[in-house]
Design a protein around this motif. Structure first.
Motif, PDB file in Angstrom:
ATOM      1  N   VAL A  68       3.255  -1.610 -18.534  1.00 38.31           N
ATOM      2  CA  VAL A  68       2.854  -1.626 -17.126  1.00 38.31           C
ATOM      3  C   VAL A  68       1.386  -1.229 -17.043  1.00 38.31           C
ATOM      4  O   VAL A  68       1.009  -0.112 -17.420  1.00 38.31           O
ATOM      5  N   HIS A  69       0.560  -2.135 -16.544  1.00 41.67           N
ATOM      6  CA  HIS A  69      -0.864  -1.866 -16.383  1.00 41.67           C
ATOM      7  C   HIS A  69      -1.173  -1.535 -14.919  1.00 41.67           C
ATOM      8  O   HIS A  69      -0.572  -2.094 -13.993  1.00 41.67           O
ATOM      9  N   ASP A  70      -2.124  -0.627 -14.748  1.00 41.30           N
ATOM     10  CA  ASP A  70      -2.679  -0.309 -13.419  1.00 41.30           C
ATOM     11  C   ASP A  70      -1.623   0.115 -12.411  1.00 41.30           C
ATOM     12  O   ASP A  70      -1.687  -0.244 -11.240  1.00 41.30           O
ATOM     13  N   PHE A  71      -0.631   0.876 -12.839  1.00 41.63           N
ATOM     14  CA  PHE A  71       0.321   1.449 -11.886  1.00 41.63           C
ATOM     15  C   PHE A  71      -0.442   2.409 -10.968  1.00 41.63           C
ATOM     16  O   PHE A  71      -1.307   3.161 -11.425  1.00 41.63           O
ATOM     17  N   PRO A  72      -0.170   2.444  -9.639  1.00 44.53           N
ATOM     18  CA  PRO A  72       0.917   1.776  -8.906  1.00 44.53           C
ATOM     19  C   PRO A  72       0.491   0.501  -8.178  1.00 44.53           C
ATOM     20  O   PRO A  72       1.196   0.077  -7.261  1.00 44.53           O
ATOM     21  N   HIS A  73      -0.647  -0.097  -8.523  1.00 46.46           N
ATOM     22  CA  HIS A  73      -1.078  -1.309  -7.845  1.00 46.46           C
ATOM     23  C   HIS A  73      -0.047  -2.412  -8.035  1.00 46.46           C
ATOM     24  O   HIS A  73       0.392  -2.696  -9.167  1.00 46.46           O
ATOM     25  N   GLY A  74       0.331  -3.055  -6.932  1.00 44.76           N
ATOM     26  CA  GLY A  74       1.318  -4.120  -6.980  1.00 44.76           C
ATOM     27  C   GLY A  74       2.754  -3.652  -6.954  1.00 44.76           C
ATOM     28  O   GLY A  74       3.665  -4.473  -7.106  1.00 44.76           O
ATOM     29  N   PHE A  75       2.994  -2.344  -6.757  1.00 50.31           N
ATOM     30  CA  PHE A  75       4.348  -1.791  -6.730  1.00 50.31           C
ATOM     31  C   PHE A  75       4.684  -1.343  -5.315  1.00 50.31           C
ATOM     32  O   PHE A  75       3.932  -0.571  -4.699  1.00 50.31           O
ATOM     33  N   ASP A  76       5.826  -1.830  -4.795  1.00 47.27           N
ATOM     34  CA  ASP A  76       6.340  -1.305  -3.542  1.00 47.27           C
ATOM     35  C   ASP A  76       7.400  -0.255  -3.857  1.00 47.27           C
ATOM     36  O   ASP A  76       7.663   0.072  -5.023  1.00 47.27           O
ATOM     37  N   ASP A  77       8.030   0.303  -2.833  1.00 42.27           N
ATOM     38  CA  ASP A  77       9.004   1.381  -3.042  1.00 42.27           C
ATOM     39  C   ASP A  77      10.179   0.926  -3.901  1.00 42.27           C
ATOM     40  O   ASP A  77      10.680   1.682  -4.747  1.00 42.27           O
TER      41      ASP A  77
END
Length: 660
Positions: A558-567
């Motif tokens: 997983v790269h660049d968490f939390p970009h692109g992640f919803d709840d």
């Protein structure tokens, strides 16, 4: 995880209420003496033993026994008390042993009131002594610590109390002996020896995190380990550690010779140390693969574990010796200058000079022992490093030139190197057992070391992506063809350059998923796989899994968490971190924790469940054994090297050849 102390080492105490547990090979008397700021025992009223009136803050056993529990409340002790000495003595009744040399080494465990282990110490090297100061609790600058002492006295209690400065020590010792004699009649028969040397669930021999012991950030140690913190599966325990050097006589010099540098498979005690003139000028030449084990891989793995243990032990002995020398100098100066009339003039200056010279002598001797052990460890490292297989080797090792896709997975994999500041040039491989029992968190934010504030955040983020690719490439390289599938989430598409070795070699079955929709699709597929595999294992129906379920191990990057992640995506990610390893799904996150602050404490369990590693050297890892802060160095591919691309190309070719 409790710290296993060596003689002279200290450890901070977490609270004021403690319990000290003692286990010996036969009936012993456990007592406590109190000392003032200078370490002196003022009067017999400061001795708590089985025949004495109760003292505030102390509760001792009321009979001779093989096991004791001593309760201590440091806040309830008299204000003048600065030291609490736990001493053990042997009964002189009929049929009793008159020296500790005839018994198994006593084990002392310091725990919290709820039984939480704090520190442990095995009092080794005793011979004709019939009394011993096992550990001491002491106050310095308002904080309490425990120190492993292990000072024995062949003269018994009288010599011990006299050494602590008690007036009329022999008369007081006789009074204590009367209480001992009265309590000895009530002493139970010694219990049978416990198998494996265990004391109430603890091991008498230190068990810590080798380079493969799952270390973690010091702040996460209480929740993670031992880890080291701990968390990567600890390596198989090697042979028992050899006994510590014999305790010096009360008036003799302190022996700082390191006991660990003996053949690890030897069961007999080490031979007597010859005089300097009779010793060889150089130690025996080290040999790669001299650790215990059936295969060369296992022997090398355990040898690396032994090197880690040796480095931790010898450094702990040196640091404890320096602390002991400082404490001794302070005590000598306090005693010399106790009289206000003697604080000025040439006599005071001479006392200070003598105390400083004695401290320097002790430190020099300890440093010499440390340098001797480090030299031998360095020589061993120079022999072992070239012999390591690909799973254990650095990326610049020639072993990668002859790399072939293996037929079976190794027992461990190298995730970096560990070093200590006393010898920054000596690095021990950090080997992590496979399959991974914890996910990995590559911290793309600011590291915690002193040098990190000057680090370029953009460079750190780039190196974090490269480290993720290097670790994933190594995991692919050490598994048989098709037995590990790598998925990549790159929601923002910013990790393309770092992922080039994976994407260009064809080692990935699918291209990296981008955008919120791609993230949700990959997470949903892996979550379904975990649910199905766990259900099949519970019902013992693994042969009934749907044909579209990939039974190979899964690694999610997983790269660049939390970009692109919803709840919903965050919830699935936490589920994979917690339940995935048991179903063959492993997580590797490249993330800056500060960027996820909006989630608050909801993500704290996620961070704690992952082993944190950094793309730049950092001293955030702590072992669960002696608590050293180890400097971690990441296993990055050397600049300009094509070794990773070549290796991944062979992995992709093998997968195509076998249709996997």
């Amino acid at each position: 995880m409790a710290a296993e102390l060596v003689r002279g080492q200290n450890h901070p105490l977490p609270g004021s209420r403690l319990e000290i547990r003692v286990s010996a090979g036969g009936p012993v008397i456990a007592a406590v003496t109190l000392g003032d700021e200078a370490g002196r025992l003022r009067d017999p009223g400061w001795i708590a033993h089985l025949g004495s009136p109760p003292l505030p803050g102390l509760e001792v056993s009321r009979q001779a026994a093989a096991d004791h529990r001593i309760a201590v409340d440091l806040e309830a002790l008299p204000e003048a008390v600065h030291r609490v000495n736990v001493l053990l003595a042997l009964s002189t009744g009929a049929g009793r042993s008159l020296s500790f040399g005839a018994l198994a080494a006593p084990v002392v465990a310091v725990t919290g009131p709820d039984g939480t282990d704090v520190a442990g110490y095995t009092v080794t090297g005793l011979g004709t002594e019939s009394a011993v100061v096992a550990v001491e609790l002491y106050r310095r600058q308002g904080a309490w610590k425990v120190r492993a002492v292990g000072q024995g006295y062949a003269g018994g209690l009288a010599a011990l109390l006299e050494d602590q400065g008690l007036p009329r020590a022999r008369e007081s010792a006789a009074a204590v002996e009367e209480g001992i004699a009265a309590g000895a009649a009530r002493a139970p028969a010694p219990p049978p020896a416990r198998a494996g040397g265990e004391v109430r669930g603890r091991r008498t021999a230190p068990v810590g995190g080798p380079p493969g012991a799952q270390g973690t950030a010091p702040e996460a140690l209480p929740e993670a380990p031992p880890e080291a913190a701990a968390a990567l599966r600890p390596a198989p325990a090697g042979p028992p550690a050899p006994p510590a050097p014999p305790a010096p006589a009360a008036s003799g010099p302190v022996d700082y010779r390191h006991p660990r540098r003996t053949p690890r498979a030897a069961a007999a005690p080490p031979p007597p140390v010859p005089p300097p003139s009779a010793r060889p000028e150089t130690p025996d030449r080290p040999v790669a693969g001299d650790g215990p084990g059936r295969s060369m891989e296992e022997r090398l793995h355990n040898q690396v574990w032994g090197m880690f243990e040796d480095l931790a032990r010898t450094t702990a002995a040196y640091r404890g010796a320096v602390d002991f020398a400082d404490s001794r100098m302070e005590r000598e100066m306090d005693e010399a200058l106790a009289d206000p009339r003697s604080r000025l003039g040439p006599g005071a200056e001479a006392a200070r000079a003598r105390a400083g010279e004695r401290r320097a002598e002790l430190v020099d001797r300890a440093r010499a022992a440390l340098e001797r052990d480090l030299a031998q460890l360095t020589a061993e490292s120079e022999v072992v490093e070239p012999a390591l297989p690909p799973a254990f080797a650095r990326w610049d090792s020639p072993v990668w030139d002859a790399y072939r896709v293996p037929a079976q997975a190794p027992m461990a994999v190298r995730l970096g190197d560990l070093a200590l500041p006393e010898h920054s040039g000596l690095r021990v491989p950090m080997l992590v057992r496979l399959p991974l029992e914890r996910g990995l968190w590559i911290d793309a934010g600011r590291a915690s070391s002193a040098a990190s504030p000057t680090a370029d955040p953009h460079r750190t983020r780039r190196l974090a992506g490269e480290l993720a690719t290097a670790v994933a490439g190594r995991l692919l390289a050490v598994h048989p063809a098709g037995e590990l599938t790598v998925h990549v989430l790159d929601p923002t598409g910013s990790a393309g350059p770092a992922l080039a070795p994976l994407t260009e070699s064809g080692a990935l079955r699918e291209p990296p998923a981008t955008g919120p929709q791609g993230v949700a699709q990959v997470l949903a597929g892996l979550t379904r796989r975990v649910d199905l595999v766990r259900m099949a294992e519970r019902t013992r129906a693994t042969d009934a899994l749907p044909p579209d379920v990939d039974l190979a191990g899964q690694l999610l990057i997983v790269h660049d968490f939390p970009h692109g992640f919803d709840d919903r995506a965050v919830t699935r990610l936490r589920y994979l971190a917690d339940e995935g390893p048991s179903a063959g799904v492993h997580l590797m996150m490249v993330a800056d924790r500060e960027e996820a602050r909006e989630y608050g404490p909801v993500l704290d369990p996620l961070w704690r469940s992952l082993l944190r590693i950094t793309p730049v050297p950092d001293d955030h890892l702590a072992d669960p054994w002696v608590g050293h802060a180890w400097t971690y160095e990441p296993p990055l591919v050397p600049a300009g090297s094509q070794v990773l691309s070549r290796v991944l190309g062979r992995v992709a070719e093998a997968r195509r050849r076998y249709g996997r």
